[in-house]
Design an enzyme around this catalytic site. Structure first.
Site, PDB file in Angstrom:
ATOM      1  N   ASP A 260      -8.861  -2.151  -6.645  1.00 38.76           N
ATOM      2  CA  ASP A 260      -7.807  -1.440  -5.924  1.00 38.76           C
ATOM      3  C   ASP A 260      -8.010   0.056  -6.185  1.00 38.76           C
ATOM      4  O   ASP A 260      -7.674   0.571  -7.248  1.00 38.76           O
ATOM      5  CB  ASP A 260      -6.435  -1.923  -6.436  1.00 38.76           C
ATOM      6  CG  ASP A 260      -5.296  -1.123  -5.826  1.00 38.76           C
ATOM      7  OD1 ASP A 260      -5.561  -0.190  -5.044  1.00 38.76           O
ATOM      8  OD2 ASP A 260      -4.124  -1.440  -6.139  1.00 38.76           O
TER       9      ASP A 260
ATOM     10  N   GLN B 273      -5.351   4.743  -5.768  1.00 35.35           N
ATOM     11  CA  GLN B 273      -5.120   6.011  -6.476  1.00 35.35           C
ATOM     12  C   GLN B 273      -6.412   6.759  -6.769  1.00 35.35           C
ATOM     13  O   GLN B 273      -6.428   7.981  -6.875  1.00 35.35           O
ATOM     14  CB  GLN B 273      -4.385   5.750  -7.799  1.00 35.35           C
ATOM     15  CG  GLN B 273      -2.969   5.276  -7.631  1.00 35.35           C
ATOM     16  CD  GLN B 273      -2.063   6.330  -6.992  1.00 35.35           C
ATOM     17  OE1 GLN B 273      -2.232   7.527  -7.199  1.00 35.35           O
ATOM     18  NE2 GLN B 273      -1.106   5.889  -6.204  1.00 35.35           N
TER      19      GLN B 273
ATOM     20  N   CYS C 193       6.612   0.596  -8.503  1.00 31.43           N
ATOM     21  CA  CYS C 193       6.039  -0.684  -8.032  1.00 31.43           C
ATOM     22  C   CYS C 193       5.146  -1.295  -9.104  1.00 31.43           C
ATOM     23  O   CYS C 193       4.091  -1.885  -8.792  1.00 31.43           O
ATOM     24  CB  CYS C 193       5.254  -0.505  -6.732  1.00 31.43           C
ATOM     25  SG  CYS C 193       6.250  -0.013  -5.339  1.00 31.43           S
TER      26      CYS C 193
ATOM     27  N   HIS D 265      -0.314  -2.383  -9.545  1.00 31.34           N
ATOM     28  CA  HIS D 265       0.750  -2.154  -8.561  1.00 31.34           C
ATOM     29  C   HIS D 265       1.152  -3.522  -7.996  1.00 31.34           C
ATOM     30  O   HIS D 265       0.318  -4.435  -7.941  1.00 31.34           O
ATOM     31  CB  HIS D 265       0.154  -1.265  -7.455  1.00 31.34           C
ATOM     32  CG  HIS D 265       1.100  -0.786  -6.421  1.00 31.34           C
ATOM     33  ND1 HIS D 265       1.525  -1.572  -5.375  1.00 31.34           N
ATOM     34  CD2 HIS D 265       1.686   0.422  -6.244  1.00 31.34           C
ATOM     35  CE1 HIS D 265       2.339  -0.865  -4.599  1.00 31.34           C
ATOM     36  NE2 HIS D 265       2.451   0.354  -5.104  1.00 31.34           N
TER      37      HIS D 265
ATOM     38  N   LYS E 146      -3.332   8.403   0.908  1.00 27.28           N
ATOM     39  CA  LYS E 146      -3.386   8.948  -0.458  1.00 27.28           C
ATOM     40  C   LYS E 146      -4.640   9.801  -0.640  1.00 27.28           C
ATOM     41  O   LYS E 146      -4.964  10.233  -1.739  1.00 27.28           O
ATOM     42  CB  LYS E 146      -3.369   7.807  -1.477  1.00 27.28           C
ATOM     43  CG  LYS E 146      -2.047   7.037  -1.495  1.00 27.28           C
ATOM     44  CD  LYS E 146      -2.077   5.959  -2.531  1.00 27.28           C
ATOM     45  CE  LYS E 146      -0.990   4.919  -2.365  1.00 27.28           C
ATOM     46  NZ  LYS E 146       0.332   5.350  -2.779  1.00 27.28           N
TER      47      LYS E 146
END
Ligand code: PMP
Length: 405
Positions: A199, A202, A363, A120, A225
């Site tokens: 990261d 998600q 993104c 991202h 999220k």
């Protein structure tokens, strides 16, 4: 048994009628929906406990502080970490910026920061800026053309070649849903004492990461999220490394003592939480964690996988549809295109049926370039979706596509 009817009852927004049709929310990758307990928590805080944290001698201040710190404990338990290893931030983006700022002092010109082709923009741009400021070089693990995934052996070869000082990679891709082989990549990069950043924006809700098992140095995520409120996220860091990072923002709250001559900063995590934090958000996120803890994780995973496989099969049966990404190791997100049609047109038509999907480059413009496309239609599922919604979606998708043919 995974009781989907009960679960759906917990999410009031899912009962909504949109464009005269029951809402079908397939955009959980952008932000998840919130269970009633999270919504109630926000109202409860402002009705009963609203007060600042770490300041008051009064009862409300105490109540707010205890609830705020209790959420840190809940999160720590959830990810198998210690409370002092968790910093509250505005979201994954701020956590990554904090790290890119804080890790500048370990870099010298020519050092390599390694990321993957699936990142991202939030996990590209802060590192690019860091390179511009330090003379470090950004290198990228490319996408394997046939699998449309990052292959472990390619990652290992690049780690051997570059001996990166920092490796920052997503646990799961927001654009394609791929679950990346991060456990092996983290393990391999220990060879060069690389600082590993994951990261988890998600992955957090779908994979429930365990910090001891992963053994990364830092892990970032966004609460919104994962059933929590917007404007909140977190940064996990192994304590010694976290505490060694220089301060990011300065001001109240993050100090031990201040005089006009000198300031002594607090220890982590306090030293990274300058100013009044998102108190109600943190407390509500604690309720989101309680909610996730009540759902049997293996049942959730099995249910999500069943939905994903069904969706994939249904889409594969429509001629002219092209699917992207790793369709085996996947969090339940599918990106597709139909012939040469613009994804935007498909999503606009779907919206008429109350179906929310995301379109565009998500993104991830460099990833789209690797795939030789401008964008996709993305469906990102969550455990509150149903097979029936997928059937409805497929029926309406076929109607939309016939209008475009
Ligand atoms: N990384 C990934 C993989 C994401 O999907 C997102 C949000 N789409 C981010 C980082 C940034 O998260 P936030 O906007 O919540 O800061």
């Amino acid at each position: 048994m995974f009781d989907i009817d009960n679960i759906r009852n917990d999410f009031p927004i899912l009962k909504q009628i949109v464009n005269e049709k029951p809402l079908i929310y397939f955009d959980s990758g952008a932000t998840s929906q919130k269970p009633q307990v999270v919504i109630d928590s926000l109202k409860h805080f402002y009705t009963n406990s609203n007060s600042n944290v770490h300041r008051g001698i009064h009862t409300l201040g105490d109540r707010a502080t205890i609830a705020y710190e209790n959420s840190r404990n809940k999160l720590a338990n959830f990810i198998n970490a210690q409370a002092k290893e968790i910093v509250w931030t505005k979201g994954a983006t701020e956590s990554l910026n904090l790290l890119a700022h804080g890790l500048s002092n370990i870099l010298k010109p020519g050092d390599v920061i390694l990321i993957s082709a699936l990142e991202h923009h939030a996990n590209i741009v802060p590192w690019q800026q860091l390179c511009a400021n330090t003379g470090a070089i950004l290198k990228v693990i490319p996408l394997d053309e046939s699998s449309q995934a990052i292959e472990l052996n390619t990652a290992q070869q690049l780690i051997d070649l570059h001996k990166p000082k920092i490796l920052s990679i997503s646990h799961a891709s927001n654009a394609l849903g791929n679950i990346q082989p991060i456990t092996d990549i983290i393990k391999y990069s220990k060879k060069y004492k690389t600082v590993t950043v994951i990261d988890g924006a998600q992955a957090f809700m779908h994979l429930r990461p365990d910090m001891i098992t992963l053994d990364c140095d830092f892990y970032v995520f966004s609460a919104h999220k994962a059933l929590g409120p917007t404007g909140l996220g977190g940064l996990y860091g192994k304590y010694e490394q976290l505490n060694a990072l220089p301060v990011y923002q300065t001001g109240g709250e993050m100090i031990k003592s201040v005089s006009f001559e000198e300031t002594v900063f607090a220890q982590a995590p306090g030293k990274f939480e300058a100013g009044t934090p998102n108190i109600s958000g943190v407390i509500a996120f604690g309720c989101a964690i309680d909610y996730m803890n009540k759902i049997d994780f293996s049942e959730q995973k099995a249910y999500e996988n069943e939905l994903f496989v069904y969706l994939q099969q249904q889409l594969e049966n429509i001629s002219g549809i092209e699917l992207y990404g790793d369709l085996v190791q996947n969090i339940g997100t599918i990106s597709f295109n139909y012939k040469k049609e613009h994804p935007f047109d498909i999503a606009t038509l779907l919206d008429q049926y109350g179906i929310a999907v995301r379109v565009g480059s998500h993104c991830t413009q460099p990833l789209m370039k690797s795939l030789n496309i401008d964008g996709t239609v993305r469906i990102s599922l969550a455990f509150y979706n149903t097979k029936n919604e997928i059937q409805q979606f497929i029926t309406h998708l076929k109607q939309c596509l016939s209008l475009l043919d």
